[in-house]
Design an enzyme around this catalytic site. Sequence first.
Site, PDB file in Angstrom:
ATOM      1  N   ALA A   1       0.831  -1.209   0.000  1.00  0.00           N
ATOM      2  CA  ALA A   1       0.000   0.000   0.000  1.00  0.00           C
ATOM      3  C   ALA A   1       0.863   1.256   0.000  1.00  0.00           C
ATOM      4  O   ALA A   1       0.591   2.216  -0.731  1.00  0.00           O
ATOM      5  CB  ALA A   1      -0.948  -0.002   1.203  1.00  0.00           C
ATOM      6  N   ASP A   2       1.916   1.259   0.809  1.00  0.00           N
ATOM      7  CA  ASP A   2       2.854   2.385   0.815  1.00  0.00           C
ATOM      8  C   ASP A   2       3.471   2.591  -0.565  1.00  0.00           C
ATOM      9  O   ASP A   2       3.519   3.714  -1.090  1.00  0.00           O
ATOM     10  CB  ASP A   2       3.994   2.124   1.807  1.00  0.00           C
ATOM     11  CG  ASP A   2       3.636   2.483   3.237  1.00  0.00           C
ATOM     12  OD1 ASP A   2       2.694   3.271   3.432  1.00  0.00           O
ATOM     13  OD2 ASP A   2       4.296   1.981   4.149  1.00  0.00           O
ATOM     14  N   LEU A   3       3.975   1.515  -1.131  1.00  0.00           N
ATOM     15  CA  LEU A   3       4.704   1.614  -2.394  1.00  0.00           C
ATOM     16  C   LEU A   3       3.791   2.055  -3.535  1.00  0.00           C
ATOM     17  O   LEU A   3       4.152   2.918  -4.348  1.00  0.00           O
ATOM     18  CB  LEU A   3       5.355   0.275  -2.728  1.00  0.00           C
ATOM     19  CG  LEU A   3       6.418  -0.196  -1.728  1.00  0.00           C
ATOM     20  CD1 LEU A   3       6.880  -1.605  -2.059  1.00  0.00           C
ATOM     21  CD2 LEU A   3       7.604   0.754  -1.710  1.00  0.00           C
TER      22      LEU A   3
ATOM     23  N   GLY B   1       2.860   5.705  -3.238  1.00  0.00           N
ATOM     24  CA  GLY B   1       3.947   6.561  -3.694  1.00  0.00           C
ATOM     25  C   GLY B   1       4.033   6.623  -5.208  1.00  0.00           C
ATOM     26  O   GLY B   1       4.187   7.700  -5.798  1.00  0.00           O
TER      27      GLY B   1
END
Length: 396
Positions: free
Chosen positions: A169-171, A174
Amino acid sequence: MAFPRASQALSRFTVLDLTRVRAGPTCARQFADWGANVIKIDALTEDGGEGMGGPRHGADFQNLHRNKRAMSLNLKHPMGVATFMRLAAKADVVIENYRPDVKTKLGIDYEAVRKVNPRIVYGSISGFGQDGPYHKRPGFDQIAQGMGGLMSITGAPGEGPMRVGIPVADLTAGLSCAMGILTALLEREVSGEGQWVQTSLLQAQIFMLDFQAARWLMEKDVAKQAGNNHPTSIPTGVFKTSDGYINIATTGGRIWERFCQVLGATEWIADPDYATAPARSKNRDALNAEINEHTVKKPTEHWVSELNAAGVPCGPIYSIDQMFEDPQVKHLGMAQKVPNDEGRDITLVNQPFTLSRTPSRMAARPPEFGEQTEEILSEFGFTDGEIADLRLHRVV
């Protein structure tokens, strides 16, 4: 000496990087790796703390912040905000991943920056969105994986929800923000105006469900855990070999027949339990068990060679160290050394796409805390006296 650029592709853009932890730095890294003038703004607090969220010389930080310069700035001081606004007036992009209310309290939100630079493209990443009932909640990758539906379809049936082994989810938040900023920069060439790009961990995670989400929206079919089995192409999954495991994917009738021939199980082609895709789906567990009885007799390398020669998609299942030793991975250059003057041996993960005329490279090691503060301020028109005054007041 001029700071080395990683590429010429985005060299005309200046990016102010206010990000921390992972999702935001992932976004900013895309611009740094393609040659933008990315200025990482390290948070200078009253006690001088860096607020990095991890050791600066650790693998994670180094991989996220290569090809950037850094300056320190205390945004809780009025002089710090004024300094930031002078930088923003000449920049193209601002990227931040504060909680939604923080930038407004600091006085550096999109509307405030737009007043000094109407052309600014302002990228914001949050946990759940800039508004709405959850907008004040702190965001965390695993929380987004759970709320975004991913953990409900990951793992073996009956064993409960399972997180994915990377902060997906973070990647993806971004990368989505980077794509949104690039889209806004392209639009700016027509309109002459910037705009606010917003995404969140939750939005990015839901988008990445792709066909599994569409199955519910279009057909009201709720996907469930399937372990290593593909939900629709059968047999596709993990099979044991004499020395490890292998992934095999059979995606159609012709491939299924070639697969049976390689295994020496041509009787399956006409077997009513396995002859058609619906039959293979119905009898998935029995078929997988029979396949394993064949694959376990020989090593992974044998099956990879034989199946690929027959046009059946397959591949070994590597540990990460084994993956980097694979000849195709080496050919693609996915591990790249970073030049530095300290004699430190830094090797980081390369970009996943290439450009034929303006390639990316590892041009510069990640910066030390506030390393280029004076250099950057001078480039933006600050005099020696102004810089000395900022240092006197602990603003930089």
